[in-house]
Design a protein around this motif. Structure first.
Motif, PDB file in Angstrom:
ATOM      1  N   VAL A 101     -49.853 -10.477  14.558  1.00 22.70           N
ATOM      2  CA  VAL A 101     -50.620 -11.729  15.300  1.00 22.70           C
ATOM      3  C   VAL A 101     -51.715 -11.828  15.045  1.00 22.70           C
ATOM      4  O   VAL A 101     -52.888 -11.290  15.212  1.00 22.70           O
ATOM      5  N   PRO A 102     -52.317 -13.651  15.101  1.00 24.69           N
ATOM      6  CA  PRO A 102     -53.102 -14.343  14.199  1.00 24.69           C
ATOM      7  C   PRO A 102     -54.141 -13.671  15.968  1.00 24.69           C
ATOM      8  O   PRO A 102     -53.392 -14.126  16.752  1.00 24.69           O
ATOM      9  N   LEU A 103     -55.554 -13.522  15.449  1.00 27.22           N
ATOM     10  CA  LEU A 103     -56.201 -13.600  16.208  1.00 27.22           C
ATOM     11  C   LEU A 103     -57.105 -14.626  17.076  1.00 27.22           C
ATOM     12  O   LEU A 103     -58.393 -15.441  16.137  1.00 27.22           O
ATOM     13  N   GLU A 104     -57.436 -15.287  17.659  1.00 24.52           N
ATOM     14  CA  GLU A 104     -57.778 -16.850  18.102  1.00 24.52           C
ATOM     15  C   GLU A 104     -59.463 -15.353  18.870  1.00 24.52           C
ATOM     16  O   GLU A 104     -60.404 -17.079  18.857  1.00 24.52           O
ATOM     17  N   LEU A 105     -59.428 -14.704  19.064  1.00 24.77           N
ATOM     18  CA  LEU A 105     -59.819 -14.044  20.247  1.00 24.77           C
ATOM     19  C   LEU A 105     -61.628 -13.384  19.652  1.00 24.77           C
ATOM     20  O   LEU A 105     -60.697 -12.963  18.026  1.00 24.77           O
ATOM     21  N   ARG A 106     -62.635 -13.251  19.671  1.00 29.31           N
ATOM     22  CA  ARG A 106     -63.696 -12.478  18.878  1.00 29.31           C
ATOM     23  C   ARG A 106     -64.303 -11.620  19.326  1.00 29.31           C
ATOM     24  O   ARG A 106     -64.682 -10.743  19.122  1.00 29.31           O
ATOM     25  N   ILE A 111     -60.092  -7.962  22.369  1.00 28.02           N
ATOM     26  CA  ILE A 111     -58.835  -8.234  21.741  1.00 28.02           C
ATOM     27  C   ILE A 111     -59.431  -6.631  21.664  1.00 28.02           C
ATOM     28  O   ILE A 111     -57.448  -6.226  22.286  1.00 28.02           O
ATOM     29  N   THR A 112     -59.794  -5.504  22.974  1.00 23.79           N
ATOM     30  CA  THR A 112     -59.062  -4.666  22.837  1.00 23.79           C
ATOM     31  C   THR A 112     -58.062  -4.840  24.974  1.00 23.79           C
ATOM     32  O   THR A 112     -56.870  -3.566  24.102  1.00 23.79           O
ATOM     33  N   VAL A 113     -58.416  -5.658  25.349  1.00 19.72           N
ATOM     34  CA  VAL A 113     -57.617  -5.843  26.378  1.00 19.72           C
ATOM     35  C   VAL A 113     -56.232  -6.309  25.652  1.00 19.72           C
ATOM     36  O   VAL A 113     -55.190  -5.876  26.522  1.00 19.72           O
ATOM     37  N   LEU A 114     -55.896  -7.136  24.992  1.00 20.18           N
ATOM     38  CA  LEU A 114     -55.030  -7.840  24.352  1.00 20.18           C
ATOM     39  C   LEU A 114     -54.118  -6.657  23.721  1.00 20.18           C
ATOM     40  O   LEU A 114     -52.641  -6.282  24.240  1.00 20.18           O
ATOM     41  N   ALA A 115     -54.576  -5.770  22.791  1.00 20.31           N
ATOM     42  CA  ALA A 115     -54.217  -4.594  21.963  1.00 20.31           C
ATOM     43  C   ALA A 115     -53.382  -3.970  23.182  1.00 20.31           C
ATOM     44  O   ALA A 115     -52.179  -3.059  22.980  1.00 20.31           O
ATOM     45  N   GLY A 116     -54.678  -3.042  24.363  1.00 23.00           N
ATOM     46  CA  GLY A 116     -53.578  -2.155  25.572  1.00 23.00           C
ATOM     47  C   GLY A 116     -52.815  -3.374  25.957  1.00 23.00           C
ATOM     48  O   GLY A 116     -51.953  -2.276  26.377  1.00 23.00           O
ATOM     49  N   THR A 117     -53.205  -4.438  26.444  1.00 18.49           N
ATOM     50  CA  THR A 117     -51.459  -4.583  26.567  1.00 18.49           C
ATOM     51  C   THR A 117     -50.336  -4.338  25.882  1.00 18.49           C
ATOM     52  O   THR A 117     -49.506  -4.007  26.401  1.00 18.49           O
ATOM     53  N   GLY A 123     -41.132  -0.811  24.161  1.00 14.16           N
ATOM     54  CA  GLY A 123     -40.587  -1.603  23.303  1.00 14.16           C
ATOM     55  C   GLY A 123     -42.142  -1.911  22.195  1.00 14.16           C
ATOM     56  O   GLY A 123     -41.570  -2.606  21.452  1.00 14.16           O
ATOM     57  N   THR A 124     -43.008  -2.343  22.702  1.00 12.72           N
ATOM     58  CA  THR A 124     -44.058  -2.733  21.177  1.00 12.72           C
ATOM     59  C   THR A 124     -45.339  -2.043  21.464  1.00 12.72           C
ATOM     60  O   THR A 124     -46.123  -1.317  22.307  1.00 12.72           O
ATOM     61  N   VAL A 125     -46.185  -1.869  19.998  1.00 15.01           N
ATOM     62  CA  VAL A 125     -47.349  -1.579  20.038  1.00 15.01           C
ATOM     63  C   VAL A 125     -48.227  -1.893  19.382  1.00 15.01           C
ATOM     64  O   VAL A 125     -47.652  -2.681  17.919  1.00 15.01           O
ATOM     65  N   SER A 126     -49.265  -2.188  20.136  1.00 16.66           N
ATOM     66  CA  SER A 126     -50.340  -2.401  18.237  1.00 16.66           C
ATOM     67  C   SER A 126     -50.795  -1.298  17.598  1.00 16.66           C
ATOM     68  O   SER A 126     -51.857  -0.299  17.930  1.00 16.66           O
ATOM     69  N   HIS A 134     -58.959 -10.833  12.666  1.00 18.15           N
ATOM     70  CA  HIS A 134     -58.234 -11.606  12.629  1.00 18.15           C
ATOM     71  C   HIS A 134     -57.152 -11.845  12.264  1.00 18.15           C
ATOM     72  O   HIS A 134     -55.929 -12.561  13.114  1.00 18.15           O
ATOM     73  N   SER A 135     -56.339 -10.624  13.204  1.00 20.72           N
ATOM     74  CA  SER A 135     -55.321 -10.016  13.441  1.00 20.72           C
ATOM     75  C   SER A 135     -55.032  -8.749  13.799  1.00 20.72           C
ATOM     76  O   SER A 135     -55.520  -7.748  13.405  1.00 20.72           O
ATOM     77  N   LEU A 136     -54.317  -8.979  15.016  1.00 21.84           N
ATOM     78  CA  LEU A 136     -53.300  -7.608  14.846  1.00 21.84           C
ATOM     79  C   LEU A 136     -52.063  -7.349  14.237  1.00 21.84           C
ATOM     80  O   LEU A 136     -50.783  -8.132  14.202  1.00 21.84           O
ATOM     81  N   LEU A 137     -51.747  -5.921  13.588  1.00 21.08           N
ATOM     82  CA  LEU A 137     -50.539  -5.905  13.173  1.00 21.08           C
ATOM     83  C   LEU A 137     -50.031  -4.263  14.748  1.00 21.08           C
ATOM     84  O   LEU A 137     -50.617  -3.855  15.044  1.00 21.08           O
ATOM     85  N   VAL A 138     -48.533  -5.871  15.019  1.00 19.75           N
ATOM     86  CA  VAL A 138     -47.890  -4.600  16.118  1.00 19.75           C
ATOM     87  C   VAL A 138     -46.215  -4.768  15.761  1.00 19.75           C
ATOM     88  O   VAL A 138     -45.684  -5.114  15.105  1.00 19.75           O
ATOM     89  N   HIS A 139     -46.187  -3.169  16.195  1.00 17.59           N
ATOM     90  CA  HIS A 139     -44.768  -2.806  16.171  1.00 17.59           C
ATOM     91  C   HIS A 139     -43.689  -3.057  16.962  1.00 17.59           C
ATOM     92  O   HIS A 139     -44.148  -3.222  18.568  1.00 17.59           O
TER      93      HIS A 139
END
Length: 166
Positions: A101-106, A111-117, A123-126, A134-139
């Motif tokens: 997931v490309p990140l526009e957040l800096r 970013i922590t709130v997004l990863a926590g969400t 069904g999803t894990v950051s 610049h990106s998050l890896l999500v399963h």
């Protein structure tokens, strides 16, 4: 005066939040508990302020309320979807995926709130963040279209977080 206030209470929202949590944990609202909660909030916020060098300049609480409602709804829906997948899709037919997931957040807080969400939603894990941030890896547990999941995360969560953390 403002400088002294910010030195004593570097994160007023965190101080208030900690005081409220303390009162809720005590299950008793009294003047002593309120004062002690505020003192704890000040001490904890002041003691941890060195690890918070760049706090967000503005935070849109009204947008955060709508974001929270969206996340709670998505968690409820995802619980039903994951239960359906577990009960009806055999393991051999599941299609797990790793999605970048490309990140526009800096801002680290955003970013922590997004990863926590992402992790809170069943069904999803950051799983990881790139070294450059610049990106998050999500399963994802099961998906037919990984690009749609990525676009959903970007459009549903990240765009709202950009409005919250101005």
């Amino acid at each position: 005066m403002k400088r002294a206030f910010l030195w004593l209470i570097p994160h007023p929202f965190v101080t208030l939040l900690l005081a409220v949590v303390w009162i809720l944990l005590q299950n008793e609202v009294s003047a002593g508990m309120v004062v002690f909660g505020i003192i704890l909030g000040i001490i904890i916020a002041r003691g941890t302020s060195i690890w918070w060098p760049n706090t967000p300049k503005r935070f849109r609480l009204d947008k955060m309320a709508t974001y929270s409602a969206v996340v709670i709804w998505d968690i409820l829906v995802a619980n039903i979807q994951v239960a359906w997948i577990v009960l009806t899709v055999p393991n051999a037919k599941r299609k797990p995926a790793w999605i970048v997931v490309p990140l526009e957040l800096r801002q680290p807080e955003a970013i922590t709130v997004l990863a926590g969400t992402i992790t809170l939603t069943p069904g999803t894990v950051s799983a990881d963040m790139s070294d450059e941030g610049h990106s998050l890896l999500v399963h994802v547990l099961h998906t037919d279209d990984p690009d749609a999941v990525r676009d959903d995360i970007v459009n549903r969560y990240q765009s709202r977080l950009k409005e919250i953390f101005v």
